[in-house]
Design a protein around this motif. Structure first.
Motif, short mmCIF file in Angstrom:
data_model
loop_
_atom_site.label_atom_id
_atom_site.label_comp_id
_atom_site.label_asym_id
_atom_site.label_seq_id
_atom_site.Cartn_x
_atom_site.Cartn_y
_atom_site.Cartn_z
N ASN A 18 0.99 -1.39 -0.02
CA ASN A 18 -0.13 0.05 -0.06
C ASN A 18 1.03 1.17 0.01
OD1 ASN A 18 -2.06 -1.72 0.34
ND2 ASN A 18 -2.60 -1.36 2.38
N GLY A 19 2.01 1.18 0.65
CA GLY A 19 2.89 2.58 1.05
C GLY A 19 3.47 2.67 -0.32
N ARG A 20 4.16 1.61 -1.14
CA ARG A 20 4.81 1.92 -2.16
C ARG A 20 3.62 2.46 -3.36
NH1 ARG A 20 7.63 -3.58 -2.09
NH2 ARG A 20 6.21 -3.82 -0.27
N TRP A 21 2.22 1.79 -3.45
CA TRP A 21 1.31 2.27 -4.42
C TRP A 21 1.09 3.55 -4.31
CZ3 TRP A 21 -3.24 4.56 -4.15
CH2 TRP A 21 -4.14 4.22 -5.57
N ALA A 22 1.29 4.20 -3.05
CA ALA A 22 0.76 5.52 -2.45
C ALA A 22 2.13 6.39 -3.00
CB ALA A 22 0.76 5.71 -0.98
N THR A 23 3.32 6.15 -2.89
CA THR A 23 4.47 6.78 -3.29
C THR A 23 4.51 6.83 -4.96
OG1 THR A 23 5.83 5.91 -1.43
CG2 THR A 23 7.10 6.70 -3.39
N LYS A 24 4.12 5.75 -5.43
CA LYS A 24 4.07 5.75 -6.81
C LYS A 24 2.88 6.63 -7.39
CE LYS A 24 2.71 2.32 -10.29
NZ LYS A 24 2.31 0.76 -10.27
N HIS A 25 1.92 6.84 -6.70
CA HIS A 25 1.02 7.61 -7.25
C HIS A 25 1.13 9.21 -6.66
CE1 HIS A 25 -0.73 4.09 -8.32
NE2 HIS A 25 -1.37 4.42 -9.31
N GLY A 26 2.14 9.34 -5.78
CA GLY A 26 2.23 10.91 -5.11
C GLY A 26 1.34 11.05 -4.35
N PRO A 28 -0.56 10.56 -0.13
CA PRO A 28 -0.15 10.12 1.09
C PRO A 28 -0.45 8.58 1.59
CG PRO A 28 -1.92 12.03 1.21
CD PRO A 28 -1.72 11.64 -0.19
N ARG A 29 0.44 8.08 2.46
CA ARG A 29 0.42 6.72 2.64
C ARG A 29 -0.86 6.14 2.91
NH1 ARG A 29 4.98 3.72 3.28
NH2 ARG A 29 3.86 2.05 4.58
N LEU A 30 -2.01 7.01 3.47
CA LEU A 30 -3.10 6.74 4.03
C LEU A 30 -4.07 6.39 2.76
CD1 LEU A 30 -4.11 5.84 6.84
CD2 LEU A 30 -5.26 7.90 6.88
N ALA A 31 -3.61 7.12 1.79
CA ALA A 31 -4.46 6.80 0.49
C ALA A 31 -4.31 5.52 0.06
CB ALA A 31 -4.35 8.24 -0.48
N GLY A 32 -3.17 5.24 0.18
CA GLY A 32 -2.74 3.99 -0.27
C GLY A 32 -3.50 2.92 0.33
N HIS A 33 -3.67 3.06 1.90
CA HIS A 33 -4.23 1.95 2.59
C HIS A 33 -5.71 1.97 2.16
CE1 HIS A 33 -0.75 1.08 4.76
NE2 HIS A 33 -0.57 2.52 5.45
N ASN A 34 -6.50 3.22 1.91
CA ASN A 34 -7.64 3.22 1.61
C ASN A 34 -7.83 2.55 0.13
OD1 ASN A 34 -10.14 4.17 1.91
ND2 ASN A 34 -9.98 5.78 0.28
N ALA A 35 -6.88 2.70 -0.69
CA ALA A 35 -6.71 1.64 -1.94
C ALA A 35 -6.94 0.33 -1.83
CB ALA A 35 -5.94 2.45 -2.99
N GLY A 36 -6.18 -0.05 -0.65
CA GLY A 36 -5.82 -1.43 -0.50
C GLY A 36 -7.54 -1.89 0.20
N MET A 37 -8.03 -0.94 0.86
CA MET A 37 -9.40 -1.59 1.60
C MET A 37 -10.25 -1.74 0.30
SD MET A 37 -9.44 -1.70 4.86
CE MET A 37 -8.76 -1.23 6.29
#
Ligand code: IPE
Ligand code: IPE
Ligand code: MG
Length: 246
Positions: A18-26, A28-37
Motif C-alpha cells: 500500500n505504501g509503495r502504491w501511494a508513493t508511486k501515485h504521489g 499520502p500513505r493513508l490513501a494507499g491504505h484506502n486503496a488497499g481496503m
C-alpha cells in the motif's frame, strides 16, 4: 483457466504494498491504505463467488505498531469505515467475519467495530473472512505454549502426551478461535518473498504464491491467476508424486 471444481478451501493473503502504491501515485500513505481496503473488498467478493471456505487476510501485524502514530490510527480508522459501510452487504452475502490476533490492544473504536462485525455475522454460513489484526505468528505460538504449561502445572495435561493438535487448537486459527485451520495457499503481493511473522506454524505444507502487484492493484482477475498457479502445484506432503494413470 481456473478449475472451479478445485478451489482451495483456505486462502491466506499478505496484503502488502500500500505504501509503495501511494508513493508511486504521489499521494499520502493513508490513501494507499484506502486503496488497499477497496482491493480487499473485491477479493472478499470474488472469494465468496468462487466458493472459498476461508479467506484469511493479514491486515496488521504485531510489528506494525512501529509505524508512526498517524499511520497506525489512520489504518484503524479505515477499518472502522470499512466495517460501517460494508457490514450490511457482507452479511447479505452470508459472509462470517472473525478476527485473529490480540484484540485487547486495539483502539476502542476499532474494537467496537470488529465486535459488531463478529456479532452481526456470527450466524452466517458462507465464506468465513478471517482478519488478522494485531496478529503475530510467534506471539500466538508463545500463548499456546504458555497455556499448555499452565495446564501441565495444574496437572490437567501430561507434557509427554502433548500433540500437534493440542497446539493447533490453541492458535488463532484453531478450533478454540477462528477455526479455519491451515491455509492451502499463502499469497503475498508487492514482490516481497517472506512471511513477516504470518502463520508460522500453519504454513508447514502451504503453497506460496508471490506476485509483483502492489496490493491496491491486485484485482479479482489477478487473484484468479494466483489461484491457478496454486492449482498447478503438486502437493506431496513428504510422500511421492502420484503416478500418472494410463
Ligand atoms: C501493507 O502495505 C499494509 C500494512 C502493513 C498495514 P504497507 O504499508 O506495508 O506497504 P509498503 O510495504 O510500505 O509498500
Ligand atoms: C506484513 O507486511 C504485514 C501486513 C501485510 C499486515 P509488512 O510490510 O509489515 O512486512 P515487512 O516489514 O515488509 O516484512
Ligand atoms: Mg509492507
Amino acid at each position: 483457466m481456473l478449475d472451479k471444481e478445485r478451489i482451495p478451501r483456505h486462502v491466506a493473503i499478505i496484503m502488502d504494498g500500500n505504501g509503495r502504491w501511494a508513493t508511486k501515485h504521489g499521494v499520502p500513505r493513508l490513501a494507499g491504505h484506502n486503496a488497499g481496503m477497496k482491493a480487499m473488498k473485491e477479493i472478499v467478493k470474488r472469494s465468496h463467488e468462487l466458493g472459498v471456505q476461508h479467506l484469511t487476510v493479514y491486515a496488521f501485524s504485531t510489528e506494525n505498531w512501529k509505524r508512526s502514530a498517524e499511520e497506525v490510527s489512520g489504518i484503524f480508522g479505515l477499518l472502522v469505515t470499512y466495517v460501517e459501510s460494508e457490514l450490511r452487504e457482507i452479511s447479505e452475502n452470508n459472509v462470517r467475519i472473525r478476527i485473529m490476533g490480540d484484540t485487547d490492544a486495539l483502539p476502542e473504536k476499532a474494537l467496537k467495530a470488529v465486535n459488531k462485525a463478529i456479532n452481526n455475522t456470527a450466524g452466517n454460513t458462507g465464506l468465513q473472512f478471517n482478519i488478522a489484526l494485531n496478529y503475530g505468528g510467534r506471539e500466538e505460538i508463545r500463548r499456546a505454549a504458555a497455556e499448555l504449561a499452565e495446564e501441565a502445572k495444574a496437572g490437567r495435561i501430561d507434557p509427554d502426551a502433548i500433540t500437534d493438535e493440542d497446539i493447533s487448537r490453541r492458535l488463532f486459527t484453531g478450533e478454540d478461535h477462528a477455526g479455519c485451520g491451515d491455509p492451502d495457499v499463502i499469497i503475498r503481493t508487492s514482490g516481497e518473498e517472506r512471511l513477516s511473522n504470518f502463520l508460522l506454524w500453519q504454513c508447514a505444507y502451504s503453497e506460496f504464491v508471490f506476485v509483483d502487484d502492489l496490493w491496491p492493484d491486485f484485482t479479482p482477475e489477478r487473484y484468479e491467476e494466483a489461484l491457478e498457479i496454486y492449482q498447478n502445484r503438486n502437493r506431496r506432503y513428504g510422500g511421492r508424486t502420484p503416478e500418472k494413470k494410463g
